[in-house]
Design an enzyme around this catalytic site. Structure first.
Site, PDB file in Angstrom:
ATOM      1  N   SER A 148      46.926  33.576  14.050  1.00 33.31           N
ATOM      2  CA  SER A 148      46.302  34.841  14.396  1.00 33.31           C
ATOM      3  C   SER A 148      46.833  35.361  15.729  1.00 33.31           C
ATOM      4  CB  SER A 148      44.784  34.665  14.412  1.00 33.31           C
ATOM      5  OG  SER A 148      44.117  35.899  14.468  1.00 33.31           O
ATOM      6  N   ASP A 213      41.938  38.703   3.688  1.00 30.03           N
ATOM      7  CA  ASP A 213      41.672  38.637   5.127  1.00 30.03           C
ATOM      8  C   ASP A 213      41.028  39.943   5.582  1.00 30.03           C
ATOM      9  OD1 ASP A 213      41.826  38.525   7.949  1.00 30.03           O
ATOM     10  OD2 ASP A 213      43.570  37.221   7.846  1.00 30.03           O
ATOM     11  N   HIS A 242      40.175  35.093   6.806  1.00 29.18           N
ATOM     12  CA  HIS A 242      40.853  34.905   8.098  1.00 29.18           C
ATOM     13  C   HIS A 242      40.601  33.526   8.703  1.00 29.18           C
ATOM     14  CE1 HIS A 242      43.063  36.454  11.509  1.00 29.18           C
ATOM     15  NE2 HIS A 242      42.119  36.030  12.338  1.00 29.18           N
TER      16      HIS A 242
END
Length: 342
Positions: A148, A213, A242
């Protein structure tokens, strides 16, 4: 102008867990060796404090594997710190047979300073320097892993180091602003301009992203993969969100295959730079062969709870991932409270 950029970035990019999930203690009976009381104490784990070029002192952990032929430098996602990530780091080291170095960004956990884009670049550089100087890791033995927001410092470092073994981008972002708005150009105040740097990465790149996500759309991962010079077969996890990709059986299988494949490629070329990764040869690597290659030896310490592979077997029987004891449990609650964090 740089100060304005950092100020804008800090407002929408960084959410360190508050309070930190751990402390760092020096054991005077062991010559002042550092340890984290909140996690199981292990002889194969070093806890370190590293000084960055921007004057901050960051905390890192180095997990050793006795049969490792590669080292993975893990840059974690937002709303997490080393205390929450520790068990995942140990698990990945065991299952992939690698050494692993994870660290907290400035302002996260027990690392000093404030979170900022520039600080995270200095943070990863300090960890990279430590791996080279203290642990003797060569670039061709190093795999960078960015989850991320961690894809920012990961891609930045990878764009400046030419002979890395590989890069893994886990739910990566095109840029900070692009997470919030579907902009078509890069603005001066944007942060983590991965879209502009990924083309300078000169090693195999694996992209892993969930198709569902809700924080960083899967299109981020797909566009970054398209822009890679040296593409490795990506993993688009159907229905993956996510924060839960580690729960899917395909996740660890594909990651194992990547580590094995790039290790063989590096050995076959005697460290010379490959210009492409043959997707056909990747697909010919049998799942059974990959599993055998990463089977744990009996002399290794057992994981503190059920191993990742045993959970994956349960997942196969139920056809859906079970709740993880890995890094996501504490993070999920924090994410739900905060809303948009990546």
């Amino acid at each position: 102008m740089g100060g304005v950029t950092s100020s804008i970035a800090a407002k929408f990019a960084f959410f360190p867990p508050t309070p930190a999930s751990y402390v760092v203690v020096a054991d005077e009976s062991c010559g002042g060796r550092l340890y984290i009381p909140e996690v199981p104490r292990r002889d194969d784990v070093d806890v370190l404090k590293l000084r960055t070029r921007r004057g901050n002192e960051i905390v890192a952990v180095h997990v050793k594997h006795p049969k490792a032929t590669a080292t993975l430098l893990y840059s974690h996602g937002n709303a997490a710190d080393l205390g929450q990530m520790f068990e995942l780091f140990v698990e990945l080291s065991l299952r992939l047979r690698i050494n692993l170095m994870g660290y907290d960004y400035s302002g996260y956990g027990q690392s000093t300073g404030k979170p900022s884009e520039c600080n995270t670049y200095a943070d990863i550089d300090a960890v990279y320097k430590c791996l080279k100087e203290q642990y003797g890791v060569k670039d061709e033995q190093l795999i960078l892993y960015g989850q991320s927001v961690g894809s920012g410092p990961t891609i930045d470092l990878a764009s400046r180091v030419s002979n890395l073994r590989g890069v893994v981008l886990h739910s990566p972002i095109l840029s900070g602003l692009r997470v919030l708005y579907p902009v078509k150009r890069t603005y001066w105040f944007d942060i983590y301009k991965n879209i502009d740097k990924i083309g300078m990465v000169r090693c195999p790149v694996l992209v892993i992203h969930g198709t569902a996500d809700e924080v960083v759309d899967c299109s981020h991962g797909k566009q970054l993969w398209e822009l890679c010079q040296e593409k490795y077969e990506p993993l688009w996890l159907s229905g993956g969100g996510h924060c839960n990709l580690e729960l899917y059986p395909e996740f660890i299988k594909h990651l194992k295959k990547f580590v094995l494949t790039i290790g063989k490629s590096k050995a076959a070329t005697n460290g010379s730079k490959k210009t492409a990764v043959d997707s056909d040869s990747q697909s010919k690597t049998s799942e059974s062969g990959t599993s055998d290659a990463f089977e744990l030896s009996t002399d290794l310490p057992e994981a503190s709870r059920n191993s990742l592979d045993s959970r994956l077997e349960k997942s196969k029987k139920t056809n859906k991932p079970e709740k993880s004891r890995m890094s996501t449990d504490h993070v999920d609650r924090f994410r739900r409270r905060k809303g948009l964090v990546w």
